[in-house]
Scaffold this motif. Sequence first.
Motif, PDB file in Angstrom:
ATOM      1  N   THR A   1       1.408   6.052  -8.551  1.00 25.58           N
ATOM      2  CA  THR A   1       0.453   5.178  -9.218  1.00 25.58           C
ATOM      3  C   THR A   1       1.117   4.336  -8.520  1.00 25.58           C
ATOM      4  O   THR A   1       0.029   2.992  -8.372  1.00 25.58           O
ATOM      5  CB  THR A   1      -0.432   5.160 -10.623  1.00 25.58           C
ATOM      6  N   SER A   2       2.119   4.361  -9.057  1.00 24.67           N
ATOM      7  CA  SER A   2       3.322   2.823  -8.874  1.00 24.67           C
ATOM      8  C   SER A   2       2.848   2.020  -7.328  1.00 24.67           C
ATOM      9  O   SER A   2       2.516   0.817  -7.581  1.00 24.67           O
ATOM     10  CB  SER A   2       4.666   2.861  -9.044  1.00 24.67           C
ATOM     11  N   GLY A   3       2.924   3.088  -6.125  1.00 23.38           N
ATOM     12  CA  GLY A   3       3.015   2.793  -4.925  1.00 23.38           C
ATOM     13  C   GLY A   3       1.993   2.472  -4.379  1.00 23.38           C
ATOM     14  O   GLY A   3       1.909   1.413  -3.631  1.00 23.38           O
ATOM     15  N   LEU A   4       0.791   2.923  -5.081  1.00 25.99           N
ATOM     16  CA  LEU A   4      -0.709   2.297  -4.743  1.00 25.99           C
ATOM     17  C   LEU A   4      -1.247   1.405  -5.155  1.00 25.99           C
ATOM     18  O   LEU A   4      -1.779   0.350  -4.658  1.00 25.99           O
ATOM     19  CB  LEU A   4      -1.591   3.923  -5.734  1.00 25.99           C
ATOM     20  N   MET A   5      -0.878   1.103  -6.371  1.00 24.88           N
ATOM     21  CA  MET A   5      -0.795  -0.025  -7.114  1.00 24.88           C
ATOM     22  C   MET A   5       0.213  -1.499  -7.023  1.00 24.88           C
ATOM     23  O   MET A   5      -0.362  -2.847  -6.311  1.00 24.88           O
ATOM     24  CB  MET A   5      -0.702  -0.512  -9.078  1.00 24.88           C
ATOM     25  N   GLN A   6       1.062  -1.285  -6.034  1.00 24.93           N
ATOM     26  CA  GLN A   6       1.551  -2.255  -5.545  1.00 24.93           C
ATOM     27  C   GLN A   6       1.101  -2.531  -3.890  1.00 24.93           C
ATOM     28  O   GLN A   6       0.505  -3.145  -3.473  1.00 24.93           O
ATOM     29  CB  GLN A   6       3.010  -1.767  -5.317  1.00 24.93           C
ATOM     30  N   TYR A   7       0.225  -1.300  -3.202  1.00 25.80           N
ATOM     31  CA  TYR A   7      -0.030  -1.411  -1.813  1.00 25.80           C
ATOM     32  C   TYR A   7      -1.194  -2.523  -2.156  1.00 25.80           C
ATOM     33  O   TYR A   7      -1.570  -2.904  -1.562  1.00 25.80           O
ATOM     34  CB  TYR A   7      -0.470  -0.309  -1.488  1.00 25.80           C
ATOM     35  N   TYR A   8      -2.000  -2.050  -3.357  1.00 24.63           N
ATOM     36  CA  TYR A   8      -3.732  -2.641  -3.568  1.00 24.63           C
ATOM     37  C   TYR A   8      -2.623  -4.160  -3.586  1.00 24.63           C
ATOM     38  O   TYR A   8      -3.211  -5.274  -3.071  1.00 24.63           O
ATOM     39  CB  TYR A   8      -3.999  -2.385  -4.911  1.00 24.63           C
ATOM     40  N   THR A   9      -1.640  -4.636  -4.808  1.00 22.72           N
ATOM     41  CA  THR A   9      -1.172  -6.416  -5.052  1.00 22.72           C
ATOM     42  C   THR A   9      -1.015  -6.825  -3.792  1.00 22.72           C
ATOM     43  O   THR A   9      -1.247  -7.710  -3.730  1.00 22.72           O
ATOM     44  CB  THR A   9      -0.159  -5.492  -6.122  1.00 22.72           C
ATOM     45  N   GLU A  10      -0.239  -5.822  -2.697  1.00 23.52           N
ATOM     46  CA  GLU A  10       0.192  -6.606  -1.075  1.00 23.52           C
ATOM     47  C   GLU A  10      -1.100  -7.239  -1.045  1.00 23.52           C
ATOM     48  O   GLU A  10      -0.878  -7.899   0.248  1.00 23.52           O
ATOM     49  CB  GLU A  10       1.237  -5.665  -0.929  1.00 23.52           C
ATOM     50  N   ASN A  11      -2.225  -6.513  -0.530  1.00 20.81           N
ATOM     51  CA  ASN A  11      -2.822  -6.170   0.382  1.00 20.81           C
ATOM     52  C   ASN A  11      -4.415  -6.717  -0.258  1.00 20.81           C
ATOM     53  O   ASN A  11      -5.477  -6.903   0.664  1.00 20.81           O
ATOM     54  CB  ASN A  11      -2.959  -5.002   1.066  1.00 20.81           C
ATOM     55  N   LYS A  12      -4.687  -7.334  -1.091  1.00 18.86           N
ATOM     56  CA  LYS A  12      -5.707  -7.475  -1.606  1.00 18.86           C
ATOM     57  C   LYS A  12      -6.270  -9.065  -0.997  1.00 18.86           C
ATOM     58  O   LYS A  12      -5.283  -9.305  -0.785  1.00 18.86           O
ATOM     59  CB  LYS A  12      -5.709  -7.356  -3.196  1.00 18.86           C
TER      60      LYS A  12
END
Length: 548
Positions: free
Chosen positions: A537-548
Motif C-alpha cells: 500500500t505504501s509503495g502504491l501511494m508513493q508511486y501515485y504521489t510521484e507520478n500524479k
Amino acid sequence: MLKNYSPTKTEAWKNLQEHFKTVQPQHLRDLFAQDPARFNKFTFHLNETIYDLSKNRISEETLRLLVQLAREMDVPGAIESMFTGEKINATENRAVLHTALRNFSDESLEVEGENALQEVRQVQEQMRTFCNKLHSGEWTGYTGKRIQSIVNIGIGGSDLGPKMVVEALKKYQQPDLEVYFISNVDGTDATEVLRRLDPETTLFIIASKTFTTKETITNAETARGWFLHKAVDREHIKKHFVALSTNIEAVTKFGIAQENAFRFWDWVGGRFSLWSAIGLSVACALGYDKFEELLRGAESMDKHFRQEPLEKNIPVLMALLSIWYTNFFGCQTHAILPYDQYLRLLPEYLQQLMMESNGKNTDRNGKRVDYQTQPVVWGAAGTNSQHSFFQLIHQGTILIPCDFIAPAESQNPIGNHHPLLLSNFFAQTEALMKGKNAEEVREELTQKGMKGDELEQLLPHKLFEGNKPTTSIMMKKLTPFELGSLVAMYEHKTFVQGVIWNIYSFDQWGVELGKQLAGAIEGELLQGKSSPHDSSTSGLMQYYTENK
Ligand code: F6P
C-alpha cells in the motif's frame, strides 16, 4: 422474528443430500423424454409472465424436499414478519418494509407509532405534484426556461435501481426530457455528463439515503459548483436541486430547500429503495402514472409472495432452486441473461441486490457458517453474451445455472430482428439442456464428408455435455407493471435465500472497512499526513504521489 437455526441441521437438508445422489447422474434430456408434461408441471404464471423451471435439474420429489426445507426454516413465518414490520434487520434494529412503498390497500401499518402507509402516500403525492409541474412546464429553471435534463446523483441502491428502470422503460419516456446518472467519484463520470448540459435547463436530484456517502456528496458539490459558476446566486439552487433522503437535516445543510426534499425512512434498505422517493428520476422520466404502474406490478408480486402456498410461490421456488445448486451441486455463480436490450442493466442491478444482501459468512448466531451462501451473480444481454462468455457455459468445467429473460412482444419490431433474437433465446436454453452426444457429432461430421482419424480427433471438441440448468422467464411485453413484478420477485427470492441460509440479508457491514480505510488515506493524500501501511500500500501511494 426470524428463526435462528442452521439449515444443515434440518431433516430436509439430510433428505436432500440423499436425494441429490439420485438426481445428479440424471440427464435433463432423459427427464424431458420420459415426461411430455414436464413443461406444464414446472411452469408458473403470474399476470403476463411465465416462469419455466422445467429445464432445471429437479424432479417433483426435489421440489417437495426443497419446500420441506423452506417449511423447516419457517419461511412462511419470516414472510409474515417482514410484511408486518417486525425488526428483522436485527443488526441495525430496523424493520424491512419496502413492500409498504407499493401497498395500495387501505390497511394501516404502524411503524414507530406512525402509520407508515399514510406517510408513504404523502411523499407519493409530493412526487406526483413535482412530476406534473416538471412535465407541464410550470417548474422552470432560474431564467424561466423549461427543464430539459434531469441528473440523478447517487451510488449503489441510490443509482443502480433507478438507472436500470429508466433504461428498461425507455420506450415509455416523456418527450423532451433527458435523464442522466452520475455515480462514480471518478471525476470522469461528472465531467462527461456535465459537458453535455446547460445549467439553465438542468435539474439535479441528489439521491442518498444517508446523505453522508462520500461519492455522492462529492459529486453533488461538483454539480453545485458547476451550476453556480453560471447561475451565481445561491438563491437559484432551489429551482435546480432536489434531494431524496432519510436525513433531512443534512439535506438542508447542503443548501437544498426543505420543500425540495423528498423523504423516506430507515425501514427502506438502499438496494430495495427504487420504489421510494429514490425512484423520483424514474417518475420524472416516465411520468408519475407509469411509475405507479411499476409499483402496482411489484404489489402484485408481493401479494403472490405473501399468499401463495410455498409449492406454487414463484420467489420461494426461485430461491430454493438457487439453494439446490449452491449447496448441493456446489455451484458458485449464477448468470442473468436478459434477451432484451432494454434490460441490459438488470444483471448489474441484481448484483447489488443479491450479493450485498447475501454475501455473508456469519449466521444469525454470530457464528461462521459451514455451508456456502450467495453465489456470484453476473451476466449480460443476449445475444451479445453468446459471443463472449457462452463458450464457458456450454463447454467449461463449472456448472452455471442461468436465468434467461425475454419479452414475447418487441417494442421495436423492425424486420425479423425479434424472431431472430428469440430464436437464439430458445436455441440456447435447448442446447444447454440437451447438449450434443458423440453419436450426433459423428453423424454430423460424417455427413460433411469427414472420416477416420481426422473425425475422431475433432469429435471430442465438438461434444456438448448438456444438462446445464436454465430458468426461462418470458413476459408478454416489458411494461412498467411486468418489470415491477419481476424486480419484486428477485427481491423476495433474495430474502428467502437469506432466511434459509440463516443470515441477515438487510445489513451491509462488509462495505464499511473499505470506506473507513479510504477515509483515512484520503487525509494522507490531501493533507500530506502519514501513517504506517504495509509495503504494498505504501509503495502504491508513493508511486501515485510521484507520478500524479
Ligand atoms: O454500498 C453501501 C451502501 O450503503 C448501499 O447499501 C447503498 O445503496 C449505497 O451505499 C448508497 O448509500 P446512500 O443512499 O446512503 O448514499
